[in-house]
Design a protein around this motif. Structure first.
Motif, PDB file in Angstrom:
ATOM      1  N   VAL A   1       6.228  -9.360  -6.772  1.00 53.79           N
ATOM      2  CA  VAL A   1       6.792  -8.739  -5.650  1.00 53.79           C
ATOM      3  C   VAL A   1       5.484  -8.914  -4.422  1.00 53.79           C
ATOM      4  O   VAL A   1       5.858  -9.437  -3.351  1.00 53.79           O
ATOM      5  CB  VAL A   1       6.829  -7.327  -5.774  1.00 53.79           C
ATOM      6  CG1 VAL A   1       6.887  -6.787  -4.226  1.00 53.79           C
ATOM      7  CG2 VAL A   1       7.999  -6.894  -6.725  1.00 53.79           C
ATOM      8  N   MET A   2       4.203  -8.908  -4.700  1.00 55.14           N
ATOM      9  CA  MET A   2       3.306  -9.196  -4.101  1.00 55.14           C
ATOM     10  C   MET A   2       3.147 -10.632  -3.533  1.00 55.14           C
ATOM     11  O   MET A   2       2.954 -11.029  -2.579  1.00 55.14           O
ATOM     12  CB  MET A   2       1.782  -8.726  -4.421  1.00 55.14           C
ATOM     13  CG  MET A   2       1.660  -7.186  -4.483  1.00 55.14           C
ATOM     14  SD  MET A   2       2.136  -6.509  -2.883  1.00 55.14           S
ATOM     15  CE  MET A   2       0.755  -7.358  -1.899  1.00 55.14           C
TER      16      MET A   2
ATOM     17  N   LEU B   1       2.486  -0.590  -3.806  1.00 56.69           N
ATOM     18  CA  LEU B   1       2.982  -0.859  -2.557  1.00 56.69           C
ATOM     19  C   LEU B   1       2.615   0.176  -1.444  1.00 56.69           C
ATOM     20  O   LEU B   1       2.538  -0.271  -0.260  1.00 56.69           O
ATOM     21  CB  LEU B   1       4.650  -1.264  -2.705  1.00 56.69           C
ATOM     22  CG  LEU B   1       4.839  -2.335  -3.508  1.00 56.69           C
ATOM     23  CD1 LEU B   1       6.574  -2.542  -3.385  1.00 56.69           C
ATOM     24  CD2 LEU B   1       4.226  -3.564  -3.084  1.00 56.69           C
TER      25      LEU B   1
ATOM     26  N   TYR C   1       6.020 -13.920   3.125  1.00 60.88           N
ATOM     27  CA  TYR C   1       6.465 -13.322   4.468  1.00 60.88           C
ATOM     28  C   TYR C   1       5.224 -13.038   5.498  1.00 60.88           C
ATOM     29  O   TYR C   1       5.253 -13.357   6.593  1.00 60.88           O
ATOM     30  CB  TYR C   1       7.263 -12.286   4.166  1.00 60.88           C
ATOM     31  CG  TYR C   1       7.471 -11.193   5.501  1.00 60.88           C
ATOM     32  CD1 TYR C   1       8.350 -11.543   6.474  1.00 60.88           C
ATOM     33  CD2 TYR C   1       6.520  -9.965   5.573  1.00 60.88           C
ATOM     34  CE1 TYR C   1       8.408 -10.652   7.562  1.00 60.88           C
ATOM     35  CE2 TYR C   1       6.624  -9.121   6.631  1.00 60.88           C
ATOM     36  CZ  TYR C   1       7.562  -9.430   7.732  1.00 60.88           C
ATOM     37  OH  TYR C   1       7.672  -8.569   8.891  1.00 60.88           O
ATOM     38  N   SER C   2       4.205 -12.176   4.696  1.00 62.07           N
ATOM     39  CA  SER C   2       3.130 -11.871   5.772  1.00 62.07           C
ATOM     40  C   SER C   2       2.381 -13.052   6.197  1.00 62.07           C
ATOM     41  O   SER C   2       1.856 -12.868   7.300  1.00 62.07           O
ATOM     42  CB  SER C   2       2.016 -11.080   4.409  1.00 62.07           C
ATOM     43  OG  SER C   2       0.932 -10.498   5.147  1.00 62.07           O
TER      44      SER C   2
ATOM     45  N   LEU D   1       1.037  -0.728   1.801  1.00 60.31           N
ATOM     46  CA  LEU D   1       1.668  -0.373   3.186  1.00 60.31           C
ATOM     47  C   LEU D   1       0.757   0.585   4.035  1.00 60.31           C
ATOM     48  O   LEU D   1       0.668   0.219   5.174  1.00 60.31           O
ATOM     49  CB  LEU D   1       2.816   0.547   2.644  1.00 60.31           C
ATOM     50  CG  LEU D   1       3.769   0.655   4.114  1.00 60.31           C
ATOM     51  CD1 LEU D   1       4.261  -0.407   4.703  1.00 60.31           C
ATOM     52  CD2 LEU D   1       4.958   1.729   3.332  1.00 60.31           C
TER      53      LEU D   1
ATOM     54  N   THR E   1      -1.828  -1.940   5.457  1.00 63.76           N
ATOM     55  CA  THR E   1      -0.997  -2.825   6.545  1.00 63.76           C
ATOM     56  C   THR E   1      -0.860  -2.229   7.665  1.00 63.76           C
ATOM     57  O   THR E   1      -0.866  -2.738   8.977  1.00 63.76           O
ATOM     58  CB  THR E   1       0.185  -3.291   5.755  1.00 63.76           C
ATOM     59  OG1 THR E   1      -0.155  -3.789   4.532  1.00 63.76           O
ATOM     60  CG2 THR E   1       0.740  -4.206   6.805  1.00 63.76           C
TER      61      THR E   1
ATOM     62  N   GLY F   1       4.647 -12.236   8.909  1.00 60.64           N
ATOM     63  CA  GLY F   1       4.204 -10.819   9.120  1.00 60.64           C
ATOM     64  C   GLY F   1       2.855 -10.593   9.568  1.00 60.64           C
ATOM     65  O   GLY F   1       2.404 -11.153  10.260  1.00 60.64           O
TER      66      GLY F   1
ATOM     67  N   TYR G   1       5.952 -11.117  -1.047  1.00 63.12           N
ATOM     68  CA  TYR G   1       5.476 -10.658   0.230  1.00 63.12           C
ATOM     69  C   TYR G   1       4.321 -11.502   1.061  1.00 63.12           C
ATOM     70  O   TYR G   1       4.584 -11.539   2.162  1.00 63.12           O
ATOM     71  CB  TYR G   1       5.057  -9.147  -0.057  1.00 63.12           C
ATOM     72  CG  TYR G   1       4.421  -8.632   1.190  1.00 63.12           C
ATOM     73  CD1 TYR G   1       4.996  -8.041   2.180  1.00 63.12           C
ATOM     74  CD2 TYR G   1       2.742  -8.555   1.217  1.00 63.12           C
ATOM     75  CE1 TYR G   1       4.563  -7.525   3.324  1.00 63.12           C
ATOM     76  CE2 TYR G   1       2.276  -7.788   2.444  1.00 63.12           C
ATOM     77  CZ  TYR G   1       3.110  -7.234   3.322  1.00 63.12           C
ATOM     78  OH  TYR G   1       2.539  -6.796   4.581  1.00 63.12           O
ATOM     79  N   ASP G   2       3.530 -11.969   0.057  1.00 64.55           N
ATOM     80  CA  ASP G   2       2.498 -12.959   0.649  1.00 64.55           C
ATOM     81  C   ASP G   2       3.097 -14.024   1.563  1.00 64.55           C
ATOM     82  O   ASP G   2       2.504 -14.357   2.563  1.00 64.55           O
ATOM     83  CB  ASP G   2       1.591 -13.537  -0.533  1.00 64.55           C
ATOM     84  CG  ASP G   2       0.124 -14.133   0.095  1.00 64.55           C
ATOM     85  OD1 ASP G   2      -0.059 -13.458   1.036  1.00 64.55           O
ATOM     86  OD2 ASP G   2      -0.168 -15.002  -0.482  1.00 64.55           O
TER      87      ASP G   2
END
Length: 285
Positions: A169-170, A57, A176-177, A61, A64, A181, A173-174
């Motif tokens: 987890v990814m 991560l 949200y992104s 990060l 990103t 995001g 996160y995908d």
């Protein structure tokens, strides 16, 4: 993307599996990744799994944050340079890994000068074909080959529990992104009217996405499809991996149908949700 999708839009996914199978057999046979070592922990313990998650991560990060800074200030040329640099490093590393693997296997016997000449020529020509060719097929093929090879590398270096946790987890996160995001900000920034006249959003993203028939799949998505396929190949070979591959294909197809009414859709959650139980079942057998 708004419009009808077809079975042909799954071509990049099928090519990902084919490329993954090739890279897996080359890298696993040579054992070059094991010999070279890894920054990731190899133990199947909670502490090691958490360490690998944080390290992975952390890498995501950093990239990103850099991308967000460029996007916020709308420095399109810097964004192109950022993706070009990232793609160049990826291509260079994978070509180097392939050459080293073929040497370990005895397929190639090269002196240092020849080795580095081939390394730089192969890297330079690949970058040119990805960024300098207008036809979408060649850049797509090369992007899939190199990013799926990265997925194989991660799957070999990381232990099973770490891969599952990172993928879940990814995938979360995908969501949200894409909807709230960094990726949403990127898509909005590259929309018509926000980029220089004569530029194209997809051209800027070359190397970071594989585009086929107007549909783009992110390099990160390809990496995780490849990681899961590699897990299945490592555990049970081609036949055992078919179920996992079909689950990913089904997940991608469902995502494509949902994409018909949206500008963008996260391409990880549904394939990962469908494939993860099969991967766990395969490793419990």
């Amino acid at each position: 993307m708004r419009g009808k999708t077809s079975i042909l839009h799954l071509v990049p996914v099928f090519l990902t599996f084919l490329s993954t199978i090739i890279s897996f057999h080359v890298f696993s046979a040579s054992r070059v990744l094991i010999l070279e070592g890894s920054p990731f922990a190899t133990e199947e313990t909670p502490e090691a799994t958490l360490y690998n998650l944080v390290l992975f991560l952390g890498l995501v990060l950093v990239g990103t944050i850099i991308m967000l800074i460029i996007v916020i200030f709308k420095k399109i040329n810097f964004l192109k340079m950022f993706f070009l640099l990232g793609t160049s490093l990826m291509v260079f590393s994978i070509v180097d890994l392939y050459l080293a693997s073929l040497e370990y296997l005895g397929v190639l016997l090269l002196d240092d000068l020849t080795y580095f000449t081939i390394l730089f020529l192969a890297t330079a020509s690949s970058i040119y074909l990805i960024y300098g060719v207008e036809n979408e097929v060649v850049p797509m093929l090369l992007t899939i080959f190199y990013t799926s090879s990265v997925g194989v590398v991660f799957a070999i270096l990381l232990p099973f529990q770490s891969i599952i946790l990172i993928a879940v987890v990814m995938a979360a996160y995908d969501v949200y992104s894409v909807f709230k995001g960094p990726l949403k900000k990127l898509v909005d920034t590259l929309s018509p009217g926000n980029i220089p006249v004569g530029s194209n959003g997809r051209n800027i993203l070359k190397g970071a996405v594989a585009t086929f028939r107007g549909l783009s799949i992110g390099a990160g998505d390809i990496i995780f499809y490849s990681m899961y396929t590699t897990l299945a190949l490592d555990k049970g070979g081609i036949m055992a991996s078919i179920g996992v591959i079909l689950a990913i294909i089904l997940g991608v197809y469902i995502t494509l149908k949902m994409l018909e009414k949206r500008k963008a859709m996260p391409a990880l959650p549904i394939p990962i949700a469908l494939a993860t139980p099969l991967i766990i079942l395969l490793y419990c057998m």
